[in-house]
Design a protein around this motif. Structure first.
Motif, PDB file in Angstrom:
ATOM      1  N   GLU A  89      -2.957  -0.362  -7.846  1.00  0.00           N
ATOM      2  CA  GLU A  89      -3.979   0.518  -8.431  1.00  0.00           C
ATOM      3  C   GLU A  89      -3.360   1.815  -8.927  1.00  0.00           C
ATOM      4  O   GLU A  89      -3.762   2.354  -9.954  1.00  0.00           O
ATOM      5  CB  GLU A  89      -5.000   0.913  -7.344  1.00  0.00           C
ATOM      6  CG  GLU A  89      -6.287   0.165  -7.377  1.00  0.00           C
ATOM      7  CD  GLU A  89      -7.241   0.685  -6.311  1.00  0.00           C
ATOM      8  OE1 GLU A  89      -7.300   1.893  -6.067  1.00  0.00           O
ATOM      9  OE2 GLU A  89      -7.908  -0.160  -5.701  1.00  0.00           O
ATOM     10  N   ILE A  90      -2.389   2.281  -8.174  1.00  0.00           N
ATOM     11  CA  ILE A  90      -1.815   3.600  -8.474  1.00  0.00           C
ATOM     12  C   ILE A  90      -0.969   3.553  -9.751  1.00  0.00           C
ATOM     13  O   ILE A  90      -1.077   4.417 -10.618  1.00  0.00           O
ATOM     14  CB  ILE A  90      -0.945   4.092  -7.290  1.00  0.00           C
ATOM     15  CG1 ILE A  90      -1.820   4.260  -6.054  1.00  0.00           C
ATOM     16  CG2 ILE A  90      -0.236   5.389  -7.632  1.00  0.00           C
ATOM     17  CD1 ILE A  90      -1.028   4.516  -4.785  1.00  0.00           C
ATOM     18  N   MET A  91      -0.120   2.516  -9.839  1.00  0.00           N
ATOM     19  CA  MET A  91       0.853   2.503 -10.928  1.00  0.00           C
ATOM     20  C   MET A  91       0.217   2.525 -12.323  1.00  0.00           C
ATOM     21  O   MET A  91       0.644   3.314 -13.174  1.00  0.00           O
ATOM     22  CB  MET A  91       1.805   1.306 -10.792  1.00  0.00           C
ATOM     23  CG  MET A  91       2.744   1.383  -9.611  1.00  0.00           C
ATOM     24  SD  MET A  91       3.635   2.941  -9.472  1.00  0.00           S
ATOM     25  CE  MET A  91       4.660   2.835 -10.900  1.00  0.00           C
ATOM     26  N   PRO A  92      -0.784   1.673 -12.599  1.00  0.00           N
ATOM     27  CA  PRO A  92      -1.373   1.749 -13.945  1.00  0.00           C
ATOM     28  C   PRO A  92      -1.952   3.125 -14.248  1.00  0.00           C
ATOM     29  O   PRO A  92      -1.809   3.636 -15.360  1.00  0.00           O
ATOM     30  CB  PRO A  92      -2.491   0.689 -13.909  1.00  0.00           C
ATOM     31  CG  PRO A  92      -2.107  -0.230 -12.809  1.00  0.00           C
ATOM     32  CD  PRO A  92      -1.387   0.591 -11.803  1.00  0.00           C
ATOM     33  N   GLU A  93      -2.562   3.753 -13.238  1.00  0.00           N
ATOM     34  CA  GLU A  93      -3.148   5.088 -13.453  1.00  0.00           C
ATOM     35  C   GLU A  93      -2.084   6.093 -13.861  1.00  0.00           C
ATOM     36  O   GLU A  93      -2.196   6.775 -14.878  1.00  0.00           O
ATOM     37  CB  GLU A  93      -3.783   5.600 -12.147  1.00  0.00           C
ATOM     38  CG  GLU A  93      -5.188   5.153 -11.907  1.00  0.00           C
ATOM     39  CD  GLU A  93      -5.707   5.632 -10.554  1.00  0.00           C
ATOM     40  OE1 GLU A  93      -5.186   6.630 -10.015  1.00  0.00           O
ATOM     41  OE2 GLU A  93      -6.625   4.981 -10.028  1.00  0.00           O
ATOM     42  N   VAL A  94      -1.026   6.184 -13.032  1.00  0.00           N
ATOM     43  CA  VAL A  94      -0.035   7.232 -13.301  1.00  0.00           C
ATOM     44  C   VAL A  94       0.793   6.904 -14.539  1.00  0.00           C
ATOM     45  O   VAL A  94       1.183   7.804 -15.280  1.00  0.00           O
ATOM     46  CB  VAL A  94       0.871   7.508 -12.079  1.00  0.00           C
ATOM     47  CG1 VAL A  94       0.057   8.039 -10.926  1.00  0.00           C
ATOM     48  CG2 VAL A  94       1.663   6.298 -11.655  1.00  0.00           C
ATOM     49  N   TYR A 145       0.839  -1.195   0.000  1.00  0.00           N
ATOM     50  CA  TYR A 145       0.000   0.000   0.000  1.00  0.00           C
ATOM     51  C   TYR A 145       0.871   1.240   0.000  1.00  0.00           C
ATOM     52  O   TYR A 145       1.916   1.274   0.647  1.00  0.00           O
ATOM     53  CB  TYR A 145      -0.860   0.028   1.276  1.00  0.00           C
ATOM     54  CG  TYR A 145      -2.226  -0.572   1.096  1.00  0.00           C
ATOM     55  CD1 TYR A 145      -2.390  -1.947   0.964  1.00  0.00           C
ATOM     56  CD2 TYR A 145      -3.359   0.234   1.082  1.00  0.00           C
ATOM     57  CE1 TYR A 145      -3.639  -2.495   0.799  1.00  0.00           C
ATOM     58  CE2 TYR A 145      -4.620  -0.321   0.933  1.00  0.00           C
ATOM     59  CZ  TYR A 145      -4.759  -1.677   0.786  1.00  0.00           C
ATOM     60  OH  TYR A 145      -5.998  -2.212   0.624  1.00  0.00           O
ATOM     61  N   SER A 146       0.397   2.252  -0.702  1.00  0.00           N
ATOM     62  CA  SER A 146       1.065   3.544  -0.609  1.00  0.00           C
ATOM     63  C   SER A 146       0.735   4.152   0.754  1.00  0.00           C
ATOM     64  O   SER A 146      -0.431   4.230   1.147  1.00  0.00           O
ATOM     65  CB  SER A 146       0.565   4.465  -1.719  1.00  0.00           C
ATOM     66  OG  SER A 146       0.776   5.802  -1.348  1.00  0.00           O
ATOM     67  N   PRO A 205      -3.746   0.586  -2.698  1.00  0.00           N
ATOM     68  CA  PRO A 205      -2.795  -0.416  -3.177  1.00  0.00           C
ATOM     69  C   PRO A 205      -1.972   0.167  -4.327  1.00  0.00           C
ATOM     70  O   PRO A 205      -2.521   0.840  -5.201  1.00  0.00           O
ATOM     71  CB  PRO A 205      -3.691  -1.555  -3.677  1.00  0.00           C
ATOM     72  CG  PRO A 205      -5.031  -1.297  -3.116  1.00  0.00           C
ATOM     73  CD  PRO A 205      -5.138   0.167  -2.856  1.00  0.00           C
ATOM     74  N   ILE A 206      -0.692  -0.104  -4.312  1.00  0.00           N
ATOM     75  CA  ILE A 206       0.169   0.437  -5.363  1.00  0.00           C
ATOM     76  C   ILE A 206      -0.195  -0.174  -6.714  1.00  0.00           C
ATOM     77  O   ILE A 206      -0.040   0.459  -7.757  1.00  0.00           O
ATOM     78  CB  ILE A 206       1.644   0.203  -4.983  1.00  0.00           C
ATOM     79  CG1 ILE A 206       1.981   1.157  -3.837  1.00  0.00           C
ATOM     80  CG2 ILE A 206       2.583   0.434  -6.156  1.00  0.00           C
ATOM     81  CD1 ILE A 206       3.296   0.945  -3.195  1.00  0.00           C
ATOM     82  N   LEU A 218       5.817   3.256  -2.210  1.00  0.00           N
ATOM     83  CA  LEU A 218       5.586   3.877  -3.514  1.00  0.00           C
ATOM     84  C   LEU A 218       6.907   4.300  -4.163  1.00  0.00           C
ATOM     85  O   LEU A 218       7.070   4.187  -5.383  1.00  0.00           O
ATOM     86  CB  LEU A 218       4.646   5.084  -3.364  1.00  0.00           C
ATOM     87  CG  LEU A 218       4.079   5.673  -4.659  1.00  0.00           C
ATOM     88  CD1 LEU A 218       3.402   4.605  -5.508  1.00  0.00           C
ATOM     89  CD2 LEU A 218       3.092   6.800  -4.362  1.00  0.00           C
ATOM     90  N   VAL A 219       7.854   4.758  -3.358  1.00  0.00           N
ATOM     91  CA  VAL A 219       9.178   5.095  -3.900  1.00  0.00           C
ATOM     92  C   VAL A 219       9.792   3.850  -4.530  1.00  0.00           C
ATOM     93  O   VAL A 219      10.327   3.895  -5.649  1.00  0.00           O
ATOM     94  CB  VAL A 219      10.111   5.641  -2.792  1.00  0.00           C
ATOM     95  CG1 VAL A 219      11.544   5.766  -3.309  1.00  0.00           C
ATOM     96  CG2 VAL A 219       9.636   6.993  -2.301  1.00  0.00           C
ATOM     97  N   MET A 220       9.698   2.725  -3.818  1.00  0.00           N
ATOM     98  CA  MET A 220      10.295   1.491  -4.336  1.00  0.00           C
ATOM     99  C   MET A 220       9.602   1.042  -5.615  1.00  0.00           C
ATOM    100  O   MET A 220      10.266   0.628  -6.577  1.00  0.00           O
ATOM    101  CB  MET A 220      10.201   0.372  -3.278  1.00  0.00           C
ATOM    102  CG  MET A 220      10.971   0.634  -2.006  1.00  0.00           C
ATOM    103  SD  MET A 220      12.689   1.063  -2.286  1.00  0.00           S
ATOM    104  CE  MET A 220      13.275  -0.412  -3.065  1.00  0.00           C
ATOM    105  N   ALA A 221       8.268   1.136  -5.629  1.00  0.00           N
ATOM    106  CA  ALA A 221       7.533   0.673  -6.812  1.00  0.00           C
ATOM    107  C   ALA A 221       7.846   1.546  -8.016  1.00  0.00           C
ATOM    108  O   ALA A 221       8.099   1.036  -9.121  1.00  0.00           O
ATOM    109  CB  ALA A 221       6.029   0.686  -6.519  1.00  0.00           C
TER     110      ALA A 221
END
Lengths: 327, 562
Positions: A89-94, A79-80, A86-87, A294-297
């Motif tokens: 979810e975030i990564m595909p969006e950004v 999770y961020s 959940p990351i 989130l930094v790592m992902a």
């Protein structure tokens, strides 16, 4: 070729793991942690300590590292801590947001840059060549953030004040209320929102590409096979675009491999100025908030893009140069 | 913001806090005067430089979250700021209050009973009962939740739901903030109970609050959320009052220059924060935008750390440094003339119960007196290099502040020049916010420039008691410690306030800080958005009363009808 690609990709795995390990320890060694934003005289140190416990930050660093690595290897980015989502979810969006910006920028960079370079090479030492050289150097040396602010000032604010027929949007990805409109209107609105950030992101790099293209083309069009092509009666268009251009492409393809990761990860200033919610601003926010997962992902994704960008360059070399393919 | 935010964090955190005075026209007053009917409908577009995160009473994460909690959740009473004092409204005065009446069980009782009005419903249709109140406080006290508001429950012994509409708070002792501490926003038990309290932050309704999934009791719910772009709030059909606006859109602006451009273009109805350096530009280029403010709940200070610079251990030296700084000139140089006044101590003038204008006056700019004091203390320029020295050591130190704040960047340069004029050499160091604040709290700095938002409760012991994290100058005065302890144990505000004033006076005498100025938080508000009230509870507090004239209800900047 496929074997070569597989070897390259397998070789990248230890490289990626090494990069991630270094980033993990660097970001954790930086002062502050994700609970810092809760610091206030109203929040007791016990509450902060409990937050750290809930997040697992009270464990020794090597344990945190092993836990993170275990999750990562099972495909769980966690999770961020900043966004609480959940990351995955975030990564595909950004990434998708950045990809839209990057693709338009890449078109600007390579189409505009290459065309200008070709014109300059074909019309060497002409007035057009000199003017374009000055313009290219002007845009190349201009700081991106300043150019972005100028674009926003002229094409958004002044355009509105001076009553220009088209006022370009300077913030965000969509106009408020667009979601109620039809698909065509939404697409048009998105394209309008893309113009300023993509131009700000691409124009300086396009100027650089133009300089490379000019140099590469000049080298090629003075070679014997170009003279031969002209001698056998081919049109100038065919000579330039089919014979010369293909041979002048190799250095440009190298640039593509270099620019791709830069564009995907390095558009921080442009994304911030134009409030574009992409990778760049996500990375920066994550670092400022010490949002470790989130930094790592994001670091992982950027590292993968760098590796893939280089791989793409190598493949494209083979496409344009049969000699490399044969090797 | 309401209860959630009684203190700001250090420095940049102060950006989104609350301060005083009603600025916008209050729609209630308009109606009461019968001058002009208000219209319903329309979308207000608000620009914020931060994004919402967790708008939920127990786990909000930012000042913006706290503002959203304020318009999405009801409490037993609704605190409000009237004439420099806190008042607690029941449902007769505010639709945001659940209780129509409350009473102490006896004149000196340590228990308060609240009577809730009937017919209250959550946005999902379930009834709001006294059990929700009891559960909220039980969960607040649960250390596993680690709520930033946990300290509000520190003096609460138990909360008992006597029936569906009656709840009694039993406190450990009688103290002035009993009603304040029992007025926090209530969360729905039926949504969150049963889960792991330590994981409440990742509850599905908080991860995906859109589509009305986040169950609320106030006038607005989350209709949609495009992360990184905008959150749209829509009316909660189960709230007793229908908001006048059809929607509120909160846009995530990331760059202050672009955000100002958006405001000038008319794409935003509201922008926070507005920098002092942006005022002139706004006045000149956006006649349809007014500047609103939260009045002077904040002060900027210079902190002198005696642990790292021995010279700062001497009160007279600290005082001399303060006398060397021309604060009115600083205010003018930072273009804050209409929005800042020289500061005298830890209580800004808006806090009428504890601010003492006669006893606490701003330190007078007197560089000659500063020089005399420094001479008397043995700090003389013996080698003629323009910097005073003593025992062969120059009076030289480094001031730390955070980067990314233009006002502070400008302020430290002016301070540096003014100290140089009295022979003190101040170096400047700027660090990223998290790094700078971490060094503050660990006392790893020599001097610092920062700011505080002042609590609505006068209790400042977390900042001036020994060994507290936020006592960044390691201040320790036994007399002040005694006064603070005595003040905190008083049963009423009337008895406590004089003691807090005395403690403040002694702290000012000791000058662990040089207080620079009390300043306003500024906002830009378009002239089409009406009815916004701004005071210490921030700009969102009465969002259900905001309205837009019918003939101006197109989306800003596009003219598209809604």
């Amino acid at each position: 070729m496929i074997g070569y690609l597989l070897r390259r990709m397998l070789g990248a795995i230890p490289l990626l793991l090494g990069i991630l390990t270094i980033i993990f320890f660097i970001i954790h060694l930086a002062p502050g942690d994700p609970t810092a934003r809760f610091f206030s005289p109203q929040v007791s140190p016990e509450v902060i300590e409990q937050m750290r416990h809930n997040l697992g930050l009270d464990q020794p660093l090597h344990i945190q590292y092993l836990k993170w690595m275990k999750s990562f290897l099972t495909g769980d980015f966690g999770y961020s801590l900043g966004q609480g989502r959940p990351i995955s979810e975030i990564m595909p969006e950004v990434l998708w947001n950045t990809l839209q910006l990057t693709l338009v920028s890449l078109v600007i960079i390579f189409v505009v840059g290459m065309l200008i370079g070709i014109v300059q090479a074909v019309r060497q030492y002409s007035v057009a060549d000199n003017v374009l050289t000055v313009l290219a150097l002007f845009f190349y040396s201009m700081p991106t953030f300043w150019f972005a602010l100028m674009l926003s000032l002229i094409f958004a604010l002044k355009a509105s004040q001076w009553g220009w027929p088209v006022v370009l949007p300077s913030s965000g990805m969509a106009t408020v209320g667009t979601e109620w409109l039809g698909r065509g209107a939404i697409l048009r609105d998105r394209l309008l929102h893309l113009i300023l950030p993509a131009t700000a992101l691409g124009i300086g790099t396009a100027a650089g590409v133009a300089r490379y293209m000019r140099g590469a083309m000049l080298e090629v069009i003075h070679q014997d096979f170009i003279r031969t092509a002209r001698a056998k009666g081919l049109s100038e268009r065919t000579v330039i675009f089919k014979h010369a251009l293909r041979n002048a492409m190799i250095p440009i393809i190298t640039l593509l491999g270099l620019y791709l990761p830069f564009l995907l990860s390095g558009a921080v200033l442009v994304e911030t100025i134009f409030a574009w919610p992409g990778m760049g601003s996500t990375v920066v926010n994550a670092i400022f908030q010490r949002d470790y997962p989130l930094v790592m992902a994001t670091s992982f994704v950027i590292a993968v893009i760098v590796v893939l960008g280089n791989l793409l360059s190598d493949v494209l070399y083979a496409v344009v140069d049969p000699r490399i393919r044969a090797e | 913001m309401r209860n959630p935010r009684r203190w700001s964090g250090w420095a940049g955190c102060a950006l989104a806090l609350a301060a005083a005075l009603a600025v916008g026209a209050c729609s209630d007053e308009r109606q009461a005067g019968g001058k002009k009917p208000v219209d319903t409908g329309g979308t207000a577009v608000l620009g914020e430089l931060v994004e919402p995160s967790k708008p939920m009473p127990l786990v909000w994460e930012s000042d913006l979250d706290a503002d959203l909690v304020d318009i999405m959740y009801m409490g037993l009473t609704r605190p409000a700021w009237r004439d420099g004092h806190l008042v607690f409204q029941t449902s007769e005065a505010s639709p945001m209050a659940m209780a129509w009446h409350y009473e102490y069980l006896a004149p000196d009782s340590t228990a308060i009973r609240y009577h809730m009005r009937s017919g209250l419903r959550w946005s999902d249709g379930k009834p709001i009962t006294a059990r929700d109140v009891a559960w909220t406080y039980r969960t607040l006290k649960d250390p596993r939740v680690a709520s930033p508001r946990q300290s509000d429950a520190a003096q609460i012994d138990s909360v008992v739901a006597e029936n569906d509409s009656t709840v009694t708070f039993h406190f450990k002792r009688r103290y002035p903030d009993m009603v304040f501490n029992s007025s926090i926003h209530v969360a729905p038990e039926h949504v969150y109970a049963g889960g792991d309290p330590g994981q409440i932050r990742t509850h599905p309704t908080l991860v995906h609050p859109e589509g009305g999934r986040l169950v609320v009791s106030g006038p607005f719910l989350v209709e949609s959320w495009q992360h990184g772009q905008q959150m749209t709030l829509a009316p909660n059909p189960n709230f007793s009052v229908r908001p006048r606006l059809a929607r509120i859109v909160i846009r995530a602006e990331k760059d202050r220059t672009t955000a100002l451009t958006e405001m000038k273009l008319g794409h935003l109805d509201f922008l926070r924060p507005l920098g002092f350096d942006q005022l002139q530009e706004l006045h000149e280029q956006a006649p349809n935008v007014r500047v609103a403010r939260q009045e002077k709940r904040y002060y900027e200070y210079l902190a002198w750390n005696p642990l790292t610079v021995p010279a700062f251990r001497d009160r007279d030296v600290r005082r001399a440094l303060g006398q060397a700084i021309d604060v009115p000139y600083l205010i003018e140089g930072l273009k804050m003339q209409d929005y800042a006044v020289p500061a005298s101590g830890p209580y800004p003038p808006i806090f009428k119960a504890v601010y003492d204008s006669a006893a606490m006056r701003p330190l007078r700019f007197d560089p000659e007196a500063a020089k005399r004091t420094l001479e008397a203390k043995g700090w003389r320029d013996t080698d003629g290099d323009g910097v005073r020295d003593r025992d062969g050591k120059p009076f030289r130190f480094t001031l730390l502040t955070n980067s990314g704040n233009q006002r502070r960047a400008d302020a430290v340069i002016i301070v540096q020049q003014q100290l140089k004029a009295v022979g003190v050499d101040m170096q400047i160091q700027q660090m990223e916010y998290a790094t700078a604040s971490s060094r503050f709290y660990k006392h790893e700095y020599e001097a610092a420039l920062g700011s505080w938002g002042v609590a609505l409760s006068p209790d400042f012991s977390a900042m001036w008691s020994p060994r507290q994290t936020f006592n960044i100058t390691s201040y320790d005065n036994p007399e002040v410690n005694r006064l603070m302890k005595e003040a905190a144990s008083q049963p009423t505000e009337a008895l406590a306030s004089p003691l807090w004033r005395q403690a403040a006076q002694k702290i000012v005498d000791d000058q662990p800080y040089t207080w620079l100025y009390y300043y306003d938080q500024l906002f830009a508000v378009s002239d089409r958005l009406q009815g916004m009230r701004i005071d210490v509870y921030g700009p969102y507090q009465n969002a259900w009363e905001w309205w837009i004239p019918a003939d101006r209800q197109g989306t800003p900047g596009t003219g598209k009808p809604q």
